[in-house]
Design a protein around this motif. Structure first.
Motif, PDB file in Angstrom:
ATOM      1  N   GLY A  87       0.792  -1.214   0.000  1.00 14.53           N
ATOM      2  CA  GLY A  87       0.000   0.000   0.000  1.00 14.53           C
ATOM      3  C   GLY A  87       0.829   1.271   0.000  1.00 14.53           C
ATOM      4  N   GLU A  88       0.136   2.390   0.156  1.00 17.71           N
ATOM      5  CA  GLU A  88       0.758   3.711   0.155  1.00 17.71           C
ATOM      6  C   GLU A  88       0.110   4.588   1.217  1.00 17.71           C
ATOM      7  OE1 GLU A  88       0.424   5.465  -3.697  1.00 17.71           O
ATOM      8  OE2 GLU A  88       1.554   3.889  -4.718  1.00 17.71           O
ATOM      9  N   ILE A  89       0.901   5.484   1.813  1.00 15.67           N
ATOM     10  CA  ILE A  89       0.390   6.458   2.781  1.00 15.67           C
ATOM     11  C   ILE A  89       1.011   7.809   2.461  1.00 15.67           C
ATOM     12  CG2 ILE A  89       0.323   7.161   5.208  1.00 15.67           C
ATOM     13  CD1 ILE A  89       0.444   4.236   6.002  1.00 15.67           C
ATOM     14  N   THR A  90       0.189   8.844   2.459  1.00 19.73           N
ATOM     15  CA  THR A  90       0.701  10.210   2.310  1.00 19.73           C
ATOM     16  C   THR A  90       0.968  10.792   3.683  1.00 19.73           C
ATOM     17  OG1 THR A  90      -0.474  10.587   0.233  1.00 19.73           O
ATOM     18  CG2 THR A  90       0.224  12.528   1.463  1.00 19.73           C
ATOM     19  N   HIS A  91       2.214  11.175   3.908  1.00 22.40           N
ATOM     20  CA  HIS A  91       2.632  11.845   5.147  1.00 22.40           C
ATOM     21  C   HIS A  91       2.708  13.344   4.892  1.00 22.40           C
ATOM     22  CE1 HIS A  91       5.385  12.842   8.563  1.00 22.40           C
ATOM     23  NE2 HIS A  91       5.863  13.702   7.680  1.00 22.40           N
ATOM     24  N   ARG A  92       2.094  14.114   5.779  1.00 24.41           N
ATOM     25  CA  ARG A  92       2.257  15.571   5.796  1.00 24.41           C
ATOM     26  C   ARG A  92       2.607  15.985   7.211  1.00 24.41           C
ATOM     27  NH1 ARG A  92      -2.443  14.991   2.613  1.00 24.41           N
ATOM     28  NH2 ARG A  92      -2.226  15.791   0.474  1.00 24.41           N
ATOM     29  N   ASP A  93       3.456  17.003   7.347  1.00 15.32           N
ATOM     30  CA  ASP A  93       3.805  17.459   8.697  1.00 15.32           C
ATOM     31  C   ASP A  93       3.938  18.971   8.750  1.00 15.32           C
ATOM     32  OD1 ASP A  93       6.515  18.214   7.994  1.00 15.32           O
ATOM     33  OD2 ASP A  93       7.119  16.128   8.176  1.00 15.32           O
ATOM     34  N   SER A  94       4.124  19.481   9.981  1.00 20.01           N
ATOM     35  CA  SER A  94       4.156  20.919  10.219  1.00 20.01           C
ATOM     36  C   SER A  94       5.445  21.581   9.738  1.00 20.01           C
ATOM     37  CB  SER A  94       3.942  21.210  11.710  1.00 20.01           C
ATOM     38  OG  SER A  94       4.821  20.440  12.515  1.00 20.01           O
ATOM     39  N   LEU A  95       6.399  20.793   9.232  1.00 18.91           N
ATOM     40  CA  LEU A  95       7.585  21.361   8.582  1.00 18.91           C
ATOM     41  C   LEU A  95       7.302  21.700   7.127  1.00 18.91           C
ATOM     42  CD1 LEU A  95      10.285  18.857   9.932  1.00 18.91           C
ATOM     43  CD2 LEU A  95       9.736  21.133  10.826  1.00 18.91           C
ATOM     44  N   GLY A  96       6.127  21.300   6.635  1.00 16.63           N
ATOM     45  CA  GLY A  96       5.786  21.504   5.235  1.00 16.63           C
ATOM     46  C   GLY A  96       6.076  20.298   4.360  1.00 16.63           C
ATOM     47  N   THR A  97       6.477  19.183   4.964  1.00 10.83           N
ATOM     48  CA  THR A  97       6.764  17.957   4.217  1.00 10.83           C
ATOM     49  C   THR A  97       5.483  17.354   3.677  1.00 10.83           C
ATOM     50  OG1 THR A  97       8.560  17.503   5.783  1.00 10.83           O
ATOM     51  CG2 THR A  97       7.855  15.687   4.346  1.00 10.83           C
ATOM     52  N   GLU A  98       5.525  16.874   2.443  1.00 11.01           N
ATOM     53  CA  GLU A  98       4.477  16.024   1.885  1.00 11.01           C
ATOM     54  C   GLU A  98       5.169  14.898   1.135  1.00 11.01           C
ATOM     55  OE1 GLU A  98       0.665  16.052  -1.179  1.00 11.01           O
ATOM     56  OE2 GLU A  98       1.366  17.937  -0.301  1.00 11.01           O
ATOM     57  N   MET A  99       4.963  13.661   1.583  1.00 10.65           N
ATOM     58  CA  MET A  99       5.697  12.530   1.032  1.00 10.65           C
ATOM     59  C   MET A  99       4.803  11.296   1.005  1.00 10.65           C
ATOM     60  SD  MET A  99       8.451  11.210  -0.202  1.00 10.65           S
ATOM     61  CE  MET A  99       9.603  12.582   0.073  1.00 10.65           C
ATOM     62  N   VAL A 100       4.767  10.609  -0.136  1.00 15.60           N
ATOM     63  CA  VAL A 100       4.070   9.334  -0.236  1.00 15.60           C
ATOM     64  C   VAL A 100       5.077   8.227   0.050  1.00 15.60           C
ATOM     65  CG1 VAL A 100       2.785   7.744  -1.711  1.00 15.60           C
ATOM     66  CG2 VAL A 100       2.395  10.216  -1.896  1.00 15.60           C
ATOM     67  N   ILE A 101       4.781   7.407   1.056  1.00 13.14           N
ATOM     68  CA  ILE A 101       5.656   6.282   1.384  1.00 13.14           C
ATOM     69  C   ILE A 101       5.077   5.026   0.759  1.00 13.14           C
ATOM     70  CG2 ILE A 101       4.532   5.932   3.633  1.00 13.14           C
ATOM     71  CD1 ILE A 101       7.236   4.894   4.656  1.00 13.14           C
ATOM     72  N   ARG A 102       5.980   4.213   0.182  1.00 12.81           N
ATOM     73  CA  ARG A 102       5.600   2.978  -0.503  1.00 12.81           C
ATOM     74  C   ARG A 102       6.367   1.810   0.104  1.00 12.81           C
ATOM     75  NH1 ARG A 102       5.844   7.171  -4.264  1.00 12.81           N
ATOM     76  NH2 ARG A 102       3.844   7.518  -5.361  1.00 12.81           N
ATOM     77  N   PRO A 103       5.980   0.575  -0.235  1.00 11.61           N
ATOM     78  CA  PRO A 103       6.632  -0.588   0.372  1.00 11.61           C
ATOM     79  C   PRO A 103       8.154  -0.561   0.232  1.00 11.61           C
ATOM     80  CG  PRO A 103       4.649  -1.276  -0.750  1.00 11.61           C
ATOM     81  CD  PRO A 103       4.830   0.182  -1.085  1.00 11.61           C
ATOM     82  N   GLY A 104       8.825  -0.835   1.361  1.00  4.14           N
ATOM     83  CA  GLY A 104      10.276  -0.875   1.401  1.00  4.14           C
ATOM     84  C   GLY A 104      10.935   0.448   1.682  1.00  4.14           C
ATOM     85  N   ASP A 105      10.200   1.565   1.550  1.00  2.80           N
ATOM     86  CA  ASP A 105      10.725   2.871   1.926  1.00  2.80           C
ATOM     87  C   ASP A 105      10.731   2.999   3.449  1.00  2.80           C
ATOM     88  OD1 ASP A 105      10.536   3.334  -0.812  1.00  2.80           O
ATOM     89  OD2 ASP A 105       8.887   4.780  -0.650  1.00  2.80           O
ATOM     90  N   VAL A 106      11.450   3.986   3.943  1.00  4.37           N
ATOM     91  CA  VAL A 106      11.401   4.282   5.375  1.00  4.37           C
ATOM     92  C   VAL A 106      11.210   5.781   5.571  1.00  4.37           C
ATOM     93  CG1 VAL A 106      13.936   4.385   5.568  1.00  4.37           C
ATOM     94  CG2 VAL A 106      12.548   4.053   7.618  1.00  4.37           C
ATOM     95  N   ASN A 107      10.244   6.140   6.421  1.00  4.36           N
ATOM     96  CA  ASN A 107      10.046   7.520   6.868  1.00  4.36           C
ATOM     97  C   ASN A 107      10.517   7.624   8.314  1.00  4.36           C
ATOM     98  OD1 ASN A 107       8.899   8.385   4.495  1.00  4.36           O
ATOM     99  ND2 ASN A 107       6.864   8.765   5.338  1.00  4.36           N
ATOM    100  N   LEU A 108      11.440   8.535   8.575  1.00  4.38           N
ATOM    101  CA  LEU A 108      11.899   8.814   9.940  1.00  4.38           C
ATOM    102  C   LEU A 108      11.540  10.258  10.251  1.00  4.38           C
ATOM    103  CD1 LEU A 108      13.618   7.765  12.426  1.00  4.38           C
ATOM    104  CD2 LEU A 108      15.506   9.010  11.377  1.00  4.38           C
ATOM    105  N   MET A 109      10.541  10.444  11.098  1.00  8.98           N
ATOM    106  CA  MET A 109      10.142  11.786  11.512  1.00  8.98           C
ATOM    107  C   MET A 109      10.549  12.003  12.965  1.00  8.98           C
ATOM    108  SD  MET A 109       6.343  13.521  11.765  1.00  8.98           S
ATOM    109  CE  MET A 109       6.015  12.730  13.356  1.00  8.98           C
ATOM    110  N   THR A 110      11.419  12.965  13.194  1.00 14.39           N
ATOM    111  CA  THR A 110      11.901  13.242  14.542  1.00 14.39           C
ATOM    112  C   THR A 110      11.138  14.430  15.105  1.00 14.39           C
ATOM    113  OG1 THR A 110      14.083  12.348  14.054  1.00 14.39           O
ATOM    114  CG2 THR A 110      13.911  13.866  15.931  1.00 14.39           C
ATOM    115  N   ALA A 111      10.419  14.179  16.198  1.00 15.48           N
ATOM    116  CA  ALA A 111       9.573  15.218  16.790  1.00 15.48           C
ATOM    117  C   ALA A 111      10.388  16.212  17.604  1.00 15.48           C
ATOM    118  CB  ALA A 111       8.503  14.575  17.674  1.00 15.48           C
TER     119      ALA A 111
END
Length: 307
Positions: A87-111
């Motif tokens: 599957g796929e997930i769209t990540h958005r955050d308060s830094l202005g990031t918009e990124m679609v994550i797909r299988p095998g990718d890694v998203n590391l968001m540091t709060a």
């Protein structure tokens, strides 16, 4: 992903193995028709290395018109790690990031001192049936780094080191494993490995990692001659030499762990801190609108829980 108010996972006794410290059987909760199994934290086991949260998302089949819609919510004191199998997930955050994550990718968001994000099914996928399966874990930030500036990092599957030999194959997601080093590292020693074992195939899990565990995603794994099935989190004893072997049907596992925290960590909702006072401050900041907004996803948010 937001910390849902589910029951604690069930902590089982260690199996008859000199290498196993504890076995945790996750509790399953339903979030809008989407099944999530939580293995960490539990009352009897709060962390494994820096990992303070371990969620198994799905596998699920989202029908046309259905979607994952986790509204904007805040975090402090941790890094979130999102890793998908399907599957796929769209990540958005308060830094202005918009990124679609797909299988095998890694998203590391540091709060760090504070960030807000949302996770939603991409608009282009909502008109047809599709699968969704993956993991979300949280890494507690070490002493002295809990209030660093927030940041986001995405690494495509193609950048992560692969291994494939003698029936043991996989990907190093974070840190290092058997001579391979991922481009993503934690803020303290961290290991996170996607491992598949054919029936009878073997793979080591180094005792040099201070705290270690594995989560059985599919199939069965043999540890000291005992077979362990899917959806179990198995915590290994420190210092114990370890060789994992695929069971009759083989196994798909996540290996994880790293350096232990030097001080206790407290968790409330989506906040992690070594200070209970800091948790209270974060609650007030979210309740009074002092966190940043998520550009492109400003109209909704998850309110502060009352419990």
């Amino acid at each position: 992903m937001s910390f849902f108010p589910g029951e604690d996972p069930a902590a089982g006794d260690a199996a008859a193995s000199a290498a196993i410290e504890q076995i945790v059987v996750p509790r399953s909760s339903d979030i809008g028709g989407f099944s999530v199994r939580r293995a960490l934290p539990t009352a009897k086991r709060r962390l494994v290395g820096p990992f303070i949260f371990f969620d198994r998302m799905g596998p699920a089949l989202l029908k046309a018109g259905a979607a994952l819609d986790v509204r904007p919510h805040p975090h402090i004191g941790l890094s979130t790690v999102t890793y998908l199998f399907d599957g796929e997930i769209t990540h958005r955050d308060s830094l202005g990031t918009e990124m679609v994550i797909r299988p095998g990718d890694v998203n590391l968001m540091t709060a760090g001192r504070g960030i807000v994000h949302s996770e939603r099914s991409p608009e282009k996928t909502r008109g047809f049936t599709r699968g969704l399966s993956g993991l979300q874990t949280w890494l507690a930030l070490p002493d002295g780094l809990e209030e660093i500036d927030p940041s986001f990092r995405h690494e495509a599957a193609s950048t992560l080191p692969l291994f494939d030999a003698d029936g043991a194959s996989g990907r190093v997601v974070i840190g290092h494993y058997e001579g391979l080093t991922a481009p993503v590292s934690g803020f303290s020693e961290t290991v996170y490995v996607d491992l598949t074992l054919a029936p009878g195939a073997k793979a080591p899990f180094s005792s040099l990692f201070e705290e270690r565990a594995l989560y059985v995603l599919d199939g069965t794994v043999m540890i000291d001659g005992a077979e362990h099935g899917p959806d179990q989190l198995i915590v290994l004893k420190p210092g114990a030499a370890m060789t994992l072997m695929g069971g009759t049907m083989g196994a798909h596992l996540m290996l994880f762990g790293g350096a232990a925290m030097n001080s206790p960590r407290y968790i409330w909702w989506n906040f992690v801190s070594s200070s209970k006072e800091r948790l209270e401050q974060a609650k007030q900041e979210w309740a009074t609108g002092r966190f940043d907004i998520v550009p492109g996803d400003e109209d909704e948010f998850i309110p502060l829980p009352q419990a």
